[in-house]
Design a protein around this motif. Structure first.
Motif, PDB file in Angstrom:
ATOM      1  N   ALA A  68       0.825  -1.207   0.000  1.00  0.00           N
ATOM      2  CA  ALA A  68       0.000   0.000   0.000  1.00  0.00           C
ATOM      3  C   ALA A  68       0.862   1.261   0.000  1.00  0.00           C
ATOM      4  O   ALA A  68       0.584   2.225  -0.739  1.00  0.00           O
ATOM      5  N   LEU A  69       1.914   1.276   0.805  1.00  0.00           N
ATOM      6  CA  LEU A  69       2.798   2.440   0.834  1.00  0.00           C
ATOM      7  C   LEU A  69       3.513   2.614  -0.501  1.00  0.00           C
ATOM      8  O   LEU A  69       3.722   3.749  -0.962  1.00  0.00           O
ATOM      9  N   GLU A  70       3.874   1.519  -1.138  1.00  0.00           N
ATOM     10  CA  GLU A  70       4.509   1.617  -2.453  1.00  0.00           C
ATOM     11  C   GLU A  70       3.538   2.174  -3.487  1.00  0.00           C
ATOM     12  O   GLU A  70       3.930   2.960  -4.365  1.00  0.00           O
ATOM     13  N   VAL A  71       2.276   1.785  -3.394  1.00  0.00           N
ATOM     14  CA  VAL A  71       1.259   2.357  -4.280  1.00  0.00           C
ATOM     15  C   VAL A  71       1.175   3.872  -4.085  1.00  0.00           C
ATOM     16  O   VAL A  71       1.089   4.637  -5.055  1.00  0.00           O
ATOM     17  N   LEU A  72       1.217   4.317  -2.832  1.00  0.00           N
ATOM     18  CA  LEU A  72       1.197   5.758  -2.555  1.00  0.00           C
ATOM     19  C   LEU A  72       2.424   6.447  -3.140  1.00  0.00           C
ATOM     20  O   LEU A  72       2.342   7.604  -3.583  1.00  0.00           O
ATOM     21  N   ARG A  73       3.545   5.778  -3.150  1.00  0.00           N
ATOM     22  CA  ARG A  73       4.758   6.359  -3.737  1.00  0.00           C
ATOM     23  C   ARG A  73       4.637   6.460  -5.248  1.00  0.00           C
ATOM     24  O   ARG A  73       5.026   7.474  -5.851  1.00  0.00           O
ATOM     25  N   LEU A  74       4.075   5.422  -5.873  1.00  0.00           N
ATOM     26  CA  LEU A  74       4.018   5.356  -7.327  1.00  0.00           C
ATOM     27  C   LEU A  74       2.895   6.192  -7.922  1.00  0.00           C
ATOM     28  O   LEU A  74       3.061   6.810  -8.977  1.00  0.00           O
ATOM     29  N   ALA A  75       1.743   6.186  -7.278  1.00  0.00           N
ATOM     30  CA  ALA A  75       0.558   6.831  -7.869  1.00  0.00           C
ATOM     31  C   ALA A  75      -0.334   7.418  -6.785  1.00  0.00           C
ATOM     32  O   ALA A  75      -1.470   6.979  -6.586  1.00  0.00           O
ATOM     33  N   PRO A  76       0.139   8.432  -6.058  1.00  0.00           N
ATOM     34  CA  PRO A  76      -0.660   8.988  -4.954  1.00  0.00           C
ATOM     35  C   PRO A  76      -2.001   9.559  -5.395  1.00  0.00           C
ATOM     36  O   PRO A  76      -2.952   9.560  -4.615  1.00  0.00           O
ATOM     37  N   GLU A  77      -2.081   9.997  -6.638  1.00  0.00           N
ATOM     38  CA  GLU A  77      -3.333  10.585  -7.134  1.00  0.00           C
ATOM     39  C   GLU A  77      -4.447   9.563  -7.298  1.00  0.00           C
ATOM     40  O   GLU A  77      -5.626   9.927  -7.390  1.00  0.00           O
ATOM     41  N   ARG A  78      -4.115   8.286  -7.274  1.00  0.00           N
ATOM     42  CA  ARG A  78      -5.118   7.228  -7.444  1.00  0.00           C
ATOM     43  C   ARG A  78      -5.811   6.861  -6.136  1.00  0.00           C
ATOM     44  O   ARG A  78      -6.876   6.226  -6.150  1.00  0.00           O
ATOM     45  N   VAL A  79      -5.211   7.207  -4.999  1.00  0.00           N
ATOM     46  CA  VAL A  79      -5.694   6.743  -3.693  1.00  0.00           C
ATOM     47  C   VAL A  79      -6.482   7.845  -3.000  1.00  0.00           C
ATOM     48  O   VAL A  79      -5.988   8.957  -2.823  1.00  0.00           O
ATOM     49  N   VAL A 150       8.382 -18.159  -0.815  1.00  0.00           N
ATOM     50  CA  VAL A 150       9.747 -17.746  -1.127  1.00  0.00           C
ATOM     51  C   VAL A 150       9.745 -16.395  -1.839  1.00  0.00           C
ATOM     52  O   VAL A 150      10.535 -15.496  -1.516  1.00  0.00           O
ATOM     53  N   ARG A 151       8.841 -16.236  -2.821  1.00  0.00           N
ATOM     54  CA  ARG A 151       8.751 -14.961  -3.544  1.00  0.00           C
ATOM     55  C   ARG A 151       8.358 -13.824  -2.610  1.00  0.00           C
ATOM     56  O   ARG A 151       8.914 -12.721  -2.677  1.00  0.00           O
ATOM     57  N   GLN A 152       7.371 -14.072  -1.764  1.00  0.00           N
ATOM     58  CA  GLN A 152       6.906 -13.028  -0.863  1.00  0.00           C
ATOM     59  C   GLN A 152       7.999 -12.616   0.129  1.00  0.00           C
ATOM     60  O   GLN A 152       8.174 -11.423   0.412  1.00  0.00           O
ATOM     61  N   GLN A 153       8.736 -13.578   0.643  1.00  0.00           N
ATOM     62  CA  GLN A 153       9.817 -13.242   1.569  1.00  0.00           C
ATOM     63  C   GLN A 153      10.906 -12.434   0.868  1.00  0.00           C
ATOM     64  O   GLN A 153      11.470 -11.486   1.451  1.00  0.00           O
ATOM     65  N   ALA A 154      11.207 -12.784  -0.370  1.00  0.00           N
ATOM     66  CA  ALA A 154      12.192 -12.007  -1.137  1.00  0.00           C
ATOM     67  C   ALA A 154      11.718 -10.566  -1.314  1.00  0.00           C
ATOM     68  O   ALA A 154      12.511  -9.616  -1.204  1.00  0.00           O
ATOM     69  N   ALA A 155      10.428 -10.405  -1.586  1.00  0.00           N
ATOM     70  CA  ALA A 155       9.866  -9.061  -1.763  1.00  0.00           C
ATOM     71  C   ALA A 155       9.963  -8.255  -0.470  1.00  0.00           C
ATOM     72  O   ALA A 155      10.326  -7.066  -0.483  1.00  0.00           O
ATOM     73  N   ILE A 156       9.647  -8.890   0.643  1.00  0.00           N
ATOM     74  CA  ILE A 156       9.697  -8.202   1.936  1.00  0.00           C
ATOM     75  C   ILE A 156      11.129  -7.805   2.286  1.00  0.00           C
ATOM     76  O   ILE A 156      11.391  -6.684   2.731  1.00  0.00           O
ATOM     77  N   ILE A 157      12.069  -8.708   2.058  1.00  0.00           N
ATOM     78  CA  ILE A 157      13.473  -8.419   2.345  1.00  0.00           C
ATOM     79  C   ILE A 157      13.964  -7.229   1.520  1.00  0.00           C
ATOM     80  O   ILE A 157      14.705  -6.371   2.016  1.00  0.00           O
ATOM     81  N   GLY A 158      13.528  -7.152   0.279  1.00  0.00           N
ATOM     82  CA  GLY A 158      14.015  -6.113  -0.624  1.00  0.00           C
ATOM     83  C   GLY A 158      13.227  -4.818  -0.602  1.00  0.00           C
ATOM     84  O   GLY A 158      13.522  -3.905  -1.389  1.00  0.00           O
ATOM     85  N   ARG A 159      12.257  -4.704   0.291  1.00  0.00           N
ATOM     86  CA  ARG A 159      11.413  -3.498   0.276  1.00  0.00           C
ATOM     87  C   ARG A 159      12.213  -2.253   0.655  1.00  0.00           C
ATOM     88  O   ARG A 159      13.200  -2.323   1.373  1.00  0.00           O
ATOM     89  N   ARG A 160      11.733  -1.109   0.195  1.00  0.00           N
ATOM     90  CA  ARG A 160      12.432   0.141   0.466  1.00  0.00           C
ATOM     91  C   ARG A 160      12.013   0.729   1.817  1.00  0.00           C
ATOM     92  O   ARG A 160      10.970   0.357   2.377  1.00  0.00           O
ATOM     93  N   ASP A 161      12.806   1.622   2.305  1.00  0.00           N
ATOM     94  CA  ASP A 161      12.482   2.385   3.508  1.00  0.00           C
ATOM     95  C   ASP A 161      11.459   3.445   3.124  1.00  0.00           C
ATOM     96  O   ASP A 161      11.760   4.362   2.363  1.00  0.00           O
ATOM     97  N   GLN A 162      10.233   3.308   3.617  1.00  0.00           N
ATOM     98  CA  GLN A 162       9.158   4.237   3.237  1.00  0.00           C
ATOM     99  C   GLN A 162       8.964   5.365   4.247  1.00  0.00           C
ATOM    100  O   GLN A 162       8.041   6.168   4.090  1.00  0.00           O
ATOM    101  N   ARG A 163       9.808   5.469   5.240  1.00  0.00           N
ATOM    102  CA  ARG A 163       9.621   6.527   6.233  1.00  0.00           C
ATOM    103  C   ARG A 163       9.621   7.927   5.619  1.00  0.00           C
ATOM    104  O   ARG A 163       8.801   8.771   6.018  1.00  0.00           O
ATOM    105  N   PRO A 164      10.484   8.216   4.618  1.00  0.00           N
ATOM    106  CA  PRO A 164      10.437   9.556   4.024  1.00  0.00           C
ATOM    107  C   PRO A 164       9.123   9.864   3.301  1.00  0.00           C
ATOM    108  O   PRO A 164       8.776  11.031   3.116  1.00  0.00           O
ATOM    109  N   LEU A 165       8.401   8.820   2.899  1.00  0.00           N
ATOM    110  CA  LEU A 165       7.137   9.008   2.191  1.00  0.00           C
ATOM    111  C   LEU A 165       6.025   9.510   3.099  1.00  0.00           C
ATOM    112  O   LEU A 165       5.098  10.219   2.651  1.00  0.00           O
TER     113      LEU A 165
END
Length: 233
Positions: A68-79, A150-165
């Protein structure tokens, strides 16, 4: 409730069943985001945006909150409104990443049900861990399967720091957390609610990590409150 589309994003090892109460209670259309096909949070977010309506309310639980936070980063006007449930804006720590690696190895060696059973004590608070919820947890995990885990864990490990968002989020937001969450500390919710300008914090006493299942009526009410705030904005 208003008839706006609500996009609900499940967490790790969760299917649409995690939102069964909220889906039933919601008065408009519901889209449960697909989180089983991508190995990055950004990929999950783009897939969500491809399927969702032009503008929608967005709810994410646990890993779903990362999406959800990544969606806000990519397309805030949609939410038009945001619900963050038992989640965090922080990136993975080395300790968390190491634990995820061990869980992945366990799932590959002994099956996804064994990994799910090992996780179970951290998912539910002592007073909410009914036999029905335990069975549902195993059932959802079995449906997700090891390969997707396995895919989901890889995604979680690689997620960005969204605190600045967080300070840039300008839509009505509700942050929901259980005081007995043993997966993501409640202070993460306090931090997010303090950093998001239009955020309201809801703390649920004695509830663990699986908030939509452990406290379905409270979660339904939180989403109703969010919808009312969006309608009034």
């Amino acid at each position: 409730m208003k008839t706006s589309q609500m996009v609900m994003v499940p967490g790790l090892l969760s299917t649409a069943e995690v939102y069964r109460s909220q889906t039933k209670a919601w008065g408009g259309s519901v889209l449960v985001a697909e989180t089983r096909l991508d190995d990055t949070i950004e990929g999950m977010a783009w897939r969500l945006l491809e399927r969702a309506s032009d503008r929608f309310l967005l709810c994410g639980h646990s890993m779903g909150g990362y999406v959800a936070l990544e969606v806000l980063r990519l397309a805030p006007e949609r939410v038009s409104g945001l619900a963050l449930i038992a989640t965090s804006a922080w990136p993975d720590t080395p300790e968390q990443t190491a634990l995820r690696g061990r869980l992945v190895q366990l799932a590959q060696d002994r099956g996804i049900e064994q990994a799910a059973k090992l996780l179970e004590p951290k998912l539910f608070a002592a007073g909410t861990a009914t036999e029905e919820l335990r069975r549902l947890n195993i059932s959802m995990s079995a449906e997700i399967g090891t390969e997707v885990f396995v895919r989901q864990q890889a995604a979680i490990i690689g997620r960005r720091d969204q605190r600045p968002l967080l300070a840039t989020i300008g839509v009505p937001t509700i942050v929901v957390s259980g005081t007995a969450d043993a997966v993501i500390p409640a202070e993460r919710s306090h931090e997010m609610a303090a950093a998001i300008p239009a955020a309201e914090l809801v703390m649920l006493g004695g509830i663990g990590h699986m908030v939509p299942l452990e406290a379905p009526q409270d979660t339904d009410a939180a989403l109703a409150t969010l919808a009312a705030r969006v309608a009034a904005a």
